[in-house]
Design a protein around this motif. Structure first.
Motif, PDB file in Angstrom:
ATOM      1  N   PRO A  95      13.199 -16.532 -13.163  1.00  0.00           N
ATOM      2  CA  PRO A  95      12.340 -16.142 -12.321  1.00  0.00           C
ATOM      3  C   PRO A  95      11.086 -17.046 -12.472  1.00  0.00           C
ATOM      4  O   PRO A  95      10.272 -16.731 -11.578  1.00  0.00           O
ATOM      5  CB  PRO A  95      12.133 -14.717 -12.642  1.00  0.00           C
ATOM      6  N   ASP A  96      10.671 -17.634 -13.540  1.00  0.00           N
ATOM      7  CA  ASP A  96       9.564 -18.614 -13.704  1.00  0.00           C
ATOM      8  C   ASP A  96       9.792 -19.704 -12.728  1.00  0.00           C
ATOM      9  O   ASP A  96      10.515 -20.420 -12.621  1.00  0.00           O
ATOM     10  CB  ASP A  96       9.440 -19.005 -15.041  1.00  0.00           C
ATOM     11  N   LEU A  97       8.671 -19.541 -11.616  1.00  0.00           N
ATOM     12  CA  LEU A  97       8.601 -20.591 -10.518  1.00  0.00           C
ATOM     13  C   LEU A  97       8.729 -21.919 -11.019  1.00  0.00           C
ATOM     14  O   LEU A  97       9.357 -22.920 -10.630  1.00  0.00           O
ATOM     15  CB  LEU A  97       7.340 -20.417  -9.842  1.00  0.00           C
ATOM     16  N   LEU A  98       7.776 -22.300 -12.121  1.00  0.00           N
ATOM     17  CA  LEU A  98       7.824 -23.677 -12.610  1.00  0.00           C
ATOM     18  C   LEU A  98       9.166 -24.185 -13.128  1.00  0.00           C
ATOM     19  O   LEU A  98       9.707 -25.320 -12.875  1.00  0.00           O
ATOM     20  CB  LEU A  98       6.849 -24.006 -13.668  1.00  0.00           C
ATOM     21  N   GLU A  99       9.693 -23.375 -13.921  1.00  0.00           N
ATOM     22  CA  GLU A  99      11.095 -23.784 -14.727  1.00  0.00           C
ATOM     23  C   GLU A  99      12.037 -23.589 -13.459  1.00  0.00           C
ATOM     24  O   GLU A  99      13.071 -24.548 -13.464  1.00  0.00           O
ATOM     25  CB  GLU A  99      11.322 -22.663 -15.700  1.00  0.00           C
ATOM     26  N   ASN A 100      12.127 -22.579 -12.496  1.00  0.00           N
ATOM     27  CA  ASN A 100      13.030 -22.756 -11.539  1.00  0.00           C
ATOM     28  C   ASN A 100      13.020 -24.039 -10.757  1.00  0.00           C
ATOM     29  O   ASN A 100      13.922 -24.666 -10.331  1.00  0.00           O
ATOM     30  CB  ASN A 100      12.512 -21.547 -10.481  1.00  0.00           C
TER      31      ASN A 100
END
Length: 129
Positions: free
Chosen positions: A92-97
């Motif tokens: 769910p983390d945007l950067l990691e995604n």
């Protein structure tokens, strides 16, 4: 060039929020750093993002090719959808995604470029600003 001073207030007037993350202001396409703006929808609205790019930039061509290829190729579209659904649930983390999605996007775009070459695809013309 996009006119940020004009575009941000126009979209804000209808409830869209300019995303503050650095990756929502620039992207690399065809080896060039390109400007863009990404807007989130009004609170409570359907989840989506609005991307604004310079119409003459390579990132605009890439976005149109991405869209048109997925519209034309059912297998690619369904695979991309399944990938994105699983990714959204598990990361769910945007950067990691985004970091996980980047290599998959490159693979998809290689298929899109082959499809463009085979079909003679060209991006649609944009009205001038």
């Amino acid at each position: 060039m996009r006119n940020e001073a004009r575009d941000v207030p126009l979209l804000a007037a209808i409830g869209f929020r300019c995303r503050p993350e650095p990756w929502n202001h620039h992207e690399v396409s065809a080896g060039q750093r390109c400007r863009k703006l990404v807007f989130a929808p009004p609170i409570g609205a359907r989840r989506s993002n609005v991307h604004l790019r310079d119409s003459a930039g390579p990132n605009a061509r890439c976005a149109l090719l991405f869209r048109d290829y997925l519209r034309a190729d059912r297998t690619a579209r369904e695979a991309w959808d399944a990938f994105k659904q699983r990714l959204a649930v598990s990361v769910p983390d945007l950067l990691e995604n985004g970091q996980i999605k980047a290599p998959a996007t490159e693979v998809l775009m290689a298929g899109a470029e082959r499809w463009a070459s085979e079909t003679g695809w060209q991006p649609s013309q944009f009205p001038q600003e």
